[in-house]
Design a protein around this motif. Sequence first.
Motif, short mmCIF file in Angstrom:
data_model
loop_
_atom_site.label_atom_id
_atom_site.label_comp_id
_atom_site.label_asym_id
_atom_site.label_seq_id
_atom_site.Cartn_x
_atom_site.Cartn_y
_atom_site.Cartn_z
N HIS A 20 0.91 -0.92 -0.17
CA HIS A 20 0.21 0.07 -0.37
C HIS A 20 1.29 1.40 0.15
O HIS A 20 1.92 1.17 0.02
CB HIS A 20 -1.07 0.19 1.34
N ALA A 232 13.60 -11.95 10.67
CA ALA A 232 13.31 -10.88 9.43
C ALA A 232 14.84 -9.92 10.13
O ALA A 232 15.43 -9.19 8.73
CB ALA A 232 11.92 -10.54 9.88
N LEU A 233 15.06 -9.20 11.49
CA LEU A 233 15.78 -8.50 11.68
C LEU A 233 17.45 -8.53 10.76
O LEU A 233 17.94 -7.98 10.09
CB LEU A 233 15.80 -8.28 13.04
N TRP A 299 3.77 7.63 9.76
CA TRP A 299 3.31 7.04 9.08
C TRP A 299 1.52 8.36 7.70
O TRP A 299 1.53 9.46 8.37
CB TRP A 299 2.10 6.55 9.65
N1 MSP Z 1 8.03 -6.75 8.21
C1 MSP Z 1 8.00 -6.19 9.23
C2 MSP Z 1 9.24 -5.43 9.06
C3 MSP Z 1 10.65 -6.12 9.48
S1 MSP Z 1 11.96 -5.06 9.68
C4 MSP Z 1 12.89 -6.20 10.10
C5 MSP Z 1 6.71 -4.86 8.85
N2 MSP Z 1 6.03 -5.12 7.69
S2 MSP Z 1 5.14 -4.04 7.53
O1 MSP Z 1 5.00 -4.77 6.68
O2 MSP Z 1 3.81 -4.24 8.18
O3 MSP Z 1 5.65 -3.07 7.37
C6 MSP Z 1 6.90 -2.47 6.49
C7 MSP Z 1 7.02 -1.23 7.13
O4 MSP Z 1 6.22 -0.13 5.95
C8 MSP Z 1 7.44 -0.60 7.98
O5 MSP Z 1 8.32 0.51 8.48
C9 MSP Z 1 6.30 0.34 8.03
O6 MSP Z 1 6.72 1.27 9.59
C10 MSP Z 1 5.87 1.15 6.91
N3 MSP Z 1 4.36 1.47 6.94
C11 MSP Z 1 3.21 0.57 7.22
N4 MSP Z 1 2.66 1.09 6.96
C12 MSP Z 1 2.95 2.00 6.71
C13 MSP Z 1 2.23 4.19 6.73
N5 MSP Z 1 1.02 3.42 6.39
N6 MSP Z 1 1.76 4.97 6.25
C14 MSP Z 1 3.88 4.76 6.65
N7 MSP Z 1 4.76 3.77 6.24
C15 MSP Z 1 3.70 2.78 6.87
O7 MSP Z 1 6.63 -4.11 9.80
#
Ligand code: MSP
Length: 521
Positions: A20, A232-233, A299
């Motif tokens: 997204h 993951a990290l 965000w």
């Molecule tokens: N898989 C974990 C991250 C592991 S890193 C070793 C994860 N994945 S995620 O798909 O949920 O999110 C991926 C990234 O997208 C994260 O940095 C998260 O903060 C970012 N975002 C998810 N939704 C977001 C918004 N609405 N706006 C901006 N960034 C956001 O977390």
Amino acid sequence: MAPETFFITTAIDYTNAAPHIGHAYEKTLADVLARYKRQSGCEVFFLTGVDQHGQKVQQAAERENLKPQEFADRVTKTFTDLWKLLGISYDEWAATSNPKHRQIVQKILDTLYEAEAIYKAQHSGFYSVRQEQFLTDKERNEAGEFGPEWGEVVFLEEENWYFKLSECRDWLSDFVKNHKGFVSPAFRQAELANAVSKGDGDLCISRPKTRLEWGIELPFDKDFVTYVWFDALINYLSFAGYLSDENSERESFQKRWPTALHIIGKDILVPAHGVYWPCMLHAMGFSDAEMPSLLVHGWWTLRGAKVSKSAGNVIDPKALVEKYGTAAVRYYLVRDIATGQDSDFNEERLISIYNTELANGFGNLLNRTLNMAKRYRASLLQPIAPSPVSPKTKELLAACSETLKNYHEQMNAYQVHSALEALTRLVTDANTYAEQMAPWKIAKDETQAALLDETLTAMATAAATTAACLAPILPDEAKSALDQLQFESQAVLAVSPEKLFASPHQVQPPTPVFPRIDTPA
Ligand code: MSP
């Protein structure tokens, strides 16, 4: 002298659902910074990828009667396709089901096991299926309940493997207090320090295979897989050459790692990147000087609400690109949000920012400059004398220098929106200069030939400066603008603006770079 290294990573995205706008923002921000550093002469290693293991992927795959790998591969493709569409220039792709990653995770687990940094114990308690973690009383809300953010919560009793996080707490607390710049913006570091002071307990790093099979098996206990965050990290190490069998890869790692910058969203600072990750590295023997830095962004929301699949308000970045083009989407994503803060996504603003700043702003400056250069000077521009005829010309050249300084300061502080604000001001100044100087009038008076030359060159200088600075944000369009002006971006940035046209310089006739968007949102 060897070029400076810059190792930049983003979070790796879950592959239980399609990307997204939040994912697209983070990757675009990282891409812009990677391209900026490359343009500045750094040797960049840009790592991004996908987080493919865990319960969410396993469950989503089960719902569709697919193997987890098949499901993860299918969703992964929606990410790689989108990154291609958005021009994300990553150097390495971290997909956690890659056997190379599995091998490194297992080597690290073995090392920690031998160092007695992990142990097995029985644990009973409430477990959030959605967040894939055990909950404590800290997670209860004011009513004493686990709120809806935790999804389904079940009571579980099971044996698991634990990482001795508690043994690292004091070290972490001192580290966060004494290492300014570990997390930016600074208010996020303060937030982390506060969380560290309240934390306790160890970290459960396994899941029994009876409950979850889709993960990396513990090398010393075949009944368990690794907890998805622990796995993951480690991508930041395993895909950067750490413990690689190849000598050259290990050498690259040594060069890269000291400059590591992780770009992550605010939701994954505490505890994952701010607590687990530095403690894992510390336990693996990384020194304080070898800790990475964290850039925490805010965000994107939609009408003030969190963007999520369950809320049904997910904006599809692919559809946006198909409707408005890559340039409009990339530009909007880094222009309408201050790094570190939240911002509300608004399609009308995407259109209006593009039309105002790019189509009518920079695009117009470029077109009118090249048009008049062609009409009045057969596209041949002359150097500006050290003392220009008009003080306004001097002012515009000074504004170009000032803009460059400001641009570099902001880009080095990762504040892309401010860098773009500075460019927009310069474009406005240059278009105002064009109105005031009215070269179309000067052109009618042959005695003012020198003034006409300097006016056209000053406008072209502002256009070239803007185009070169836009290159990391809009690589294709900046290149097209610079081709028309017959410059390379690095050459523009290497000299001070008043010296850019050092000799007569042939430019091209204009070809519009930023067509106006007339589609309603
Ligand atoms: N898989 C974990 C991250 C592991 S890193 C070793 C994860 N994945 S995620 O798909 O949920 O999110 C991926 C990234 O997208 C994260 O940095 C998260 O903060 C970012 N975002 C998810 N939704 C977001 C918004 N609405 N706006 C901006 N960034 C956001 O977390």
